[in-house]
Write a protein that holds these residues in place. Structure first.
Motif, PDB file in Angstrom:
ATOM      1  N   GLY A 106       0.899  -1.184   0.239  1.00 51.09           N
ATOM      2  CA  GLY A 106       0.098   0.154   0.038  1.00 51.09           C
ATOM      3  C   GLY A 106       0.862   1.226   0.141  1.00 51.09           C
ATOM      4  N   GLU A 107       0.195   2.369  -0.030  1.00 50.57           N
ATOM      5  CA  GLU A 107       1.001   3.635   0.003  1.00 50.57           C
ATOM      6  C   GLU A 107       1.358   3.913   1.355  1.00 50.57           C
ATOM      7  OE1 GLU A 107       0.398   8.499  -0.945  1.00 50.57           O
ATOM      8  OE2 GLU A 107      -1.391   6.913  -1.428  1.00 50.57           O
ATOM      9  N   ARG A 108       2.722   3.941   1.763  1.00 52.01           N
ATOM     10  CA  ARG A 108       3.256   4.197   3.043  1.00 52.01           C
ATOM     11  C   ARG A 108       3.380   5.719   3.343  1.00 52.01           C
ATOM     12  NH1 ARG A 108       4.254  -0.709   5.195  1.00 52.01           N
ATOM     13  NH2 ARG A 108       4.701   0.199   7.056  1.00 52.01           N
ATOM     14  N   VAL A 109       2.965   6.007   4.473  1.00 54.55           N
ATOM     15  CA  VAL A 109       2.701   7.364   4.757  1.00 54.55           C
ATOM     16  C   VAL A 109       3.455   7.791   6.139  1.00 54.55           C
ATOM     17  CG1 VAL A 109       0.760   8.066   3.195  1.00 54.55           C
ATOM     18  CG2 VAL A 109       0.169   7.210   5.391  1.00 54.55           C
ATOM     19  N   PRO A 110       3.878   8.662   6.317  1.00 53.64           N
ATOM     20  CA  PRO A 110       4.359   8.872   7.981  1.00 53.64           C
ATOM     21  C   PRO A 110       3.306   9.176   8.914  1.00 53.64           C
ATOM     22  CG  PRO A 110       4.762  10.965   6.505  1.00 53.64           C
ATOM     23  CD  PRO A 110       4.317   9.965   5.546  1.00 53.64           C
ATOM     24  N   ASP A 111       2.326   9.654   8.280  1.00 57.41           N
ATOM     25  CA  ASP A 111       1.132  10.078   9.354  1.00 57.41           C
ATOM     26  C   ASP A 111      -0.150  10.220   8.521  1.00 57.41           C
ATOM     27  OD1 ASP A 111       0.952  12.789   8.435  1.00 57.41           O
ATOM     28  OD2 ASP A 111       2.664  13.099   9.874  1.00 57.41           O
ATOM     29  N   LEU A 112      -1.290  10.213   9.117  1.00 57.31           N
ATOM     30  CA  LEU A 112      -2.751  10.417   8.524  1.00 57.31           C
ATOM     31  C   LEU A 112      -2.899  11.743   7.598  1.00 57.31           C
ATOM     32  CD1 LEU A 112      -5.388   8.959   7.799  1.00 57.31           C
ATOM     33  CD2 LEU A 112      -6.298   9.790   9.795  1.00 57.31           C
ATOM     34  N   LEU A 132      -6.108   4.136  15.502  1.00 63.55           N
ATOM     35  CA  LEU A 132      -5.293   5.461  15.225  1.00 63.55           C
ATOM     36  C   LEU A 132      -4.514   5.740  16.307  1.00 63.55           C
ATOM     37  CD1 LEU A 132      -7.883   7.466  13.047  1.00 63.55           C
ATOM     38  CD2 LEU A 132      -6.166   6.287  12.361  1.00 63.55           C
ATOM     39  N   GLU A 133      -3.249   6.149  15.964  1.00 67.09           N
ATOM     40  CA  GLU A 133      -2.672   6.723  17.190  1.00 67.09           C
ATOM     41  C   GLU A 133      -2.894   8.469  17.375  1.00 67.09           C
ATOM     42  OE1 GLU A 133       0.070   5.536  18.863  1.00 67.09           O
ATOM     43  OE2 GLU A 133       0.060   3.498  17.710  1.00 67.09           O
ATOM     44  N   ALA A 134      -2.515   8.835  18.615  1.00 64.43           N
ATOM     45  CA  ALA A 134      -2.875   9.961  18.940  1.00 64.43           C
ATOM     46  C   ALA A 134      -2.306  11.127  18.027  1.00 64.43           C
ATOM     47  CB  ALA A 134      -2.076  10.414  20.493  1.00 64.43           C
ATOM     48  N   ALA A 561     -10.458   2.421  22.059  1.00 66.51           N
ATOM     49  CA  ALA A 561     -11.372   3.191  22.680  1.00 66.51           C
ATOM     50  C   ALA A 561     -11.221   4.673  22.050  1.00 66.51           C
ATOM     51  CB  ALA A 561     -11.057   3.263  24.056  1.00 66.51           C
ATOM     52  N   ASP A 562     -10.054   5.095  21.683  1.00 70.93           N
ATOM     53  CA  ASP A 562      -9.888   6.360  21.053  1.00 70.93           C
ATOM     54  C   ASP A 562     -10.552   6.632  19.748  1.00 70.93           C
ATOM     55  OD1 ASP A 562      -8.539   7.442  23.649  1.00 70.93           O
ATOM     56  OD2 ASP A 562      -6.589   7.231  22.751  1.00 70.93           O
ATOM     57  N   THR A 563     -10.128   5.499  18.901  1.00 65.34           N
ATOM     58  CA  THR A 563     -10.674   5.428  17.659  1.00 65.34           C
ATOM     59  C   THR A 563     -12.036   5.231  17.630  1.00 65.34           C
ATOM     60  OG1 THR A 563      -8.633   4.380  17.041  1.00 65.34           O
ATOM     61  CG2 THR A 563     -10.147   4.553  15.299  1.00 65.34           C
ATOM     62  N   LEU A 564     -12.847   4.520  18.602  1.00 66.33           N
ATOM     63  CA  LEU A 564     -14.236   4.455  18.417  1.00 66.33           C
ATOM     64  C   LEU A 564     -14.999   5.809  18.739  1.00 66.33           C
ATOM     65  CD1 LEU A 564     -14.650   0.727  20.197  1.00 66.33           C
ATOM     66  CD2 LEU A 564     -15.076   1.400  17.629  1.00 66.33           C
ATOM     67  N   ALA A 565     -14.217   6.426  19.568  1.00 68.42           N
ATOM     68  CA  ALA A 565     -14.902   7.576  20.179  1.00 68.42           C
ATOM     69  C   ALA A 565     -14.811   8.570  18.947  1.00 68.42           C
ATOM     70  CB  ALA A 565     -14.177   8.234  21.312  1.00 68.42           C
ATOM     71  N   LEU A 566     -13.544   8.606  18.397  1.00 71.26           N
ATOM     72  CA  LEU A 566     -13.811   9.577  17.231  1.00 71.26           C
ATOM     73  C   LEU A 566     -14.880   9.048  15.992  1.00 71.26           C
ATOM     74  CD1 LEU A 566     -12.196  12.129  15.962  1.00 71.26           C
ATOM     75  CD2 LEU A 566     -10.452  10.221  15.172  1.00 71.26           C
ATOM     76  N   ALA A 567     -14.957   7.800  15.764  1.00 76.76           N
ATOM     77  CA  ALA A 567     -15.847   7.280  14.710  1.00 76.76           C
ATOM     78  C   ALA A 567     -17.280   7.557  15.298  1.00 76.76           C
ATOM     79  CB  ALA A 567     -15.769   5.800  14.807  1.00 76.76           C
ATOM     80  N   ALA A 568     -17.524   7.715  16.384  1.00 80.05           N
ATOM     81  CA  ALA A 568     -18.864   8.098  16.880  1.00 80.05           C
ATOM     82  C   ALA A 568     -19.212   9.509  16.739  1.00 80.05           C
ATOM     83  CB  ALA A 568     -19.039   7.655  18.458  1.00 80.05           C
ATOM     84  N   GLN A 569     -18.344  10.439  16.379  1.00 79.43           N
ATOM     85  CA  GLN A 569     -18.597  11.747  16.214  1.00 79.43           C
ATOM     86  C   GLN A 569     -18.998  12.037  14.729  1.00 79.43           C
ATOM     87  OE1 GLN A 569     -15.020  14.069  16.986  1.00 79.43           O
ATOM     88  NE2 GLN A 569     -14.917  13.301  19.196  1.00 79.43           N
TER      89      GLN A 569
END
Length: 617
Positions: A106-112, A132-134, A561-569
């Motif tokens: 895949g396309e490798r990237v340093p961050d999102l 996802l990381e912080a 938990a952090d990613t699920l909280a973000l997905a719920a927004q």
């Protein structure tokens, strides 16, 4: 004019408009200068006038084709733990974050954020893996997110430690385990002795209690066992026991008693700054030098313990000073040791307590061990003292039956502090201004110490002290408990000049983030695992940083938990700039071909004799 209007599109349109005006002017002047009957027919002139803007429009579209609304692109994001892009995970582009395996295509990237800049039309993320990381959470904010998490690893997936433990305090550790149906958990003290054991419930939740004996680092351990009693995981609990400021306790008693003797012994053993006044009648007092009970003297104490006889011996001015000190923050514990007089009932009722009974005594059986086995209780009792040593295999003393005054304590205005095994309230408390007042009905808690359960006697009075005494000023800072090397952690409640010392001795001054406001937070990226120390002035707070591969379930659960909280927004990327970024220009060659054909036809028409008078012979 606003400079924002001077765009390439505007400049091109202005030039073409001037060209059309010039062509119109030339056609009209030529028609006006023609001799009578020699000009073009009206329909020919009309066609030529209409053809000029049409040609300009086709040329504009050939140079700057119109924008077409783009479809919201979907980006598949591979995170930690992904072995391969699973079939059925569709997307316009697939990117691989640094935490994903190096073998993943895949396309490798340093961050999102970099991936989103490269693909500005992205409006939906399909995140697969651990999460996802912080560093990527802010970049993903506002996008529609579909998260397909990996199953959590077997073992510890949640841990909540007490933020502050004082020497001598009991504490409770809450945790969550995954994949341990029918299993159990054990809490081991720094000496490796089990102090508590609980079964893991159907949801994986568990709570274990322990006791902090002395100040300093206390490396307790949490051990998880499966249904066959095999060790699944052994995790260190980074607990730090703080040196508590010695509480200042005032004890007033109407007469000497065994209960008073062991109450004083508990206060002295806990390191309290104790002042005792015991009335023996006839105006005589035992204990320390008498002090005047007024606002100035009571401001020097954190907790005042009075029995009903000493309360009745106070004068009206002394009682008013005590109540005023209570409203200013002093903690007061009232001990009911016998039948209460009518005046005492009325005065305690004014403090918010239900004391309609109290003339009778009853028995009370405590259940403070919480179902702990004998090994755990022996570990809590410890080796005893030099005068009364305790063997490791000595039988656990039986908890004696105690006595209490019969009072209907519970009411909507009070909080329960202590209950017996049958659920009867033995002590309650309530707020009184900035302070708190408690009513205590046990009359012979000293029997616990006589029966060899001094740990339970200390726990009773420690709980009272912690709940009722004056609040100490200067709270500890708020430090993230789940810290890892090279990952951002947050520290709040800082003062200027706060610094962190790493295990290798290096120090870093923490700049406070102005955006954090009154919370006064700073970010810190630890380099090494182990114990770090936050220093502010002459005060220090140690905190632990776990190794990157230690307790992987905790890390995986936090990412999930952090990613699920973000997905719920809800998605919020609907502004004009985002809409413009999600459009593209159509192909220019159809418009250029149309302009070329139209220009050729117009060139032929302008040179033809159509709509002109016949030429002279």
């Amino acid at each position: 004019m606003n400079p924002a209007y001077f765009t390439p599109e505007f400049a091109l349109a202005a030039l073409l408009a001037l060209a059309v005006l010039a062509a119109w002017t030339g056609l009209i002047l030529r028609q006006a200068r023609a001799p009578a009957g020699g000009g073009a027919r009206g329909w020919r002139l009309g066609l030529l006038l209409i053809a000029q803007p049409l040609g300009a429009i086709l040329l504009y579209l050939a140079l700057l084709p119109p924008r077409l609304p783009g479809e919201a692109g979907t980006m598949v994001v591979a995170t930690q733990g992904v072995a391969d892009f699973a079939e059925g995970v569709a997307g316009d582009v697939r990117v691989v974050l640094p935490e994903a395996p190096a073998t993943l295509e895949g396309e490798r990237v340093p961050d999102l954020a970099t991936a989103l800049r490269r693909h500005p039309g992205t409006r939906r993320l399909r995140v697969i893996g651990a999460g996802l990381e912080a560093r990527d959470l802010d970049a993903a904010s506002g996008l529609a997110i579909e998260f397909r998490p990996l199953p959590l690893p077997r073992g510890l997936t949640g841990l909540w430690l007490p933020r502050r433990i004082a020497a001598g305090d009991d504490f409770v550790v809450h945790a969550r385990a995954h994949g341990l149906a029918g299993g159990s958990a054990e809490l081991l003290d720094p000496a490796g002795q089990r102090v508590d054991r609980v079964a893991v419930d159907a949801n994986g939740a568990l709570a274990l209690s322990g006791s902090a004996r002395g100040a300093g680092l206390a490396p307790f351990r949490l051990r998880l066992l499966d249904a066959q009693r095999k060790v699944v995981q052994d995790v260190e609990l980074p607990l730090s026991v703080a040196t508590q400021t010695a509480p200042r306790i005032l004890i007033l008693a109407g007469a000497p008693s065994p209960e008073l003797k062991y109450l004083r012994r508990w206060a002295l053993d806990s390191g309290a700054d104790l002042h005792t006044q015991i009335s023996v009648g006839g105006g005589l007092q035992l204990g320390d030098a008498p002090i005047a009970l007024n606002a100035a003297s009571l401001a020097n104490f954190d907790l005042a313990v009075l029995d009903d006889r000493s309360w009745e011996g106070l004068g009206a001015a002394q009682r008013a000073a005590l109540i005023e000190a209570m409203r200013n923050g002093l903690g007061v514990a009232l001990r009911a040791t016998g039948p209460l007089s009518e005046s005492t009932r009325a005065q305690w009722r004014a403090l918010g307590f239900n004391v309609d009974a109290g003339r009778e005594a009853a028995t009370a059986k405590l259940a403070l061990d919480g179902g702990a086995d004998e090994d755990a209780i022996r570990a809590r009792l410890g080796p005893g003292s030099a005068d009364a040593p305790r063997a490791r295999d000595e039988a656990v003393p039986e908890t004696p039956v105690l006595s209490r005054r019969v009072l209907r304590l519970e009411s909507p205005r009070t909080q329960t502090l202590l209950r017996d095994a049958g659920g009867v309230a033995l002590a309650v408390w309530r707020e009184q201004g900035r302070g708190r007042v408690a009513l205590w009905t046990l009359t012979d808690s000293f029997r616990l110490a006589l029966a060899g359960r001094g740990d339970l006697h200390a726990r009773l009075w420690n709980d009272l002290l912690a709940k009722v005494a004056r609040a100490q000023s200067g709270g500890a800072p708020d430090i993230d408990t789940e810290a890892r090397p090279h990952r951002r952690m947050r520290l709040c409640g800082l003062s200027a000049g706060a610094r962190v010392s790493a295990p290798d001795g290096s120090e870093l001054v923490l700049p406070i983030d102005p955006a954090s406001g009154a919370a006064r937070c700073a970010a810190y990226w630890p380099r090494l695992p182990g114990w770090h120390t936050l220093r502010q002035g002459d005060r220090a707070w140690p905190f632990a940083v776990r190794a990157a591969d230690e307790a992987p379930g905790l890390r995986a659960s936090a990412l999930q938990a952090d990613t699920l909280a973000l997905a719920a927004q809800p998605s919020s990327r609907t502004d004009v700039a985002d809409v413009a970024a999600n459009t593209h220009r159509s192909a220019s060659w159809p418009w250029f071909l149309a302009w070329l054909l139209f220009s050729a036809a117009l060139w032929w028409f302008e040179r033809s004799r159509l709509g002109r008078p016949p030429a002279a012979v």
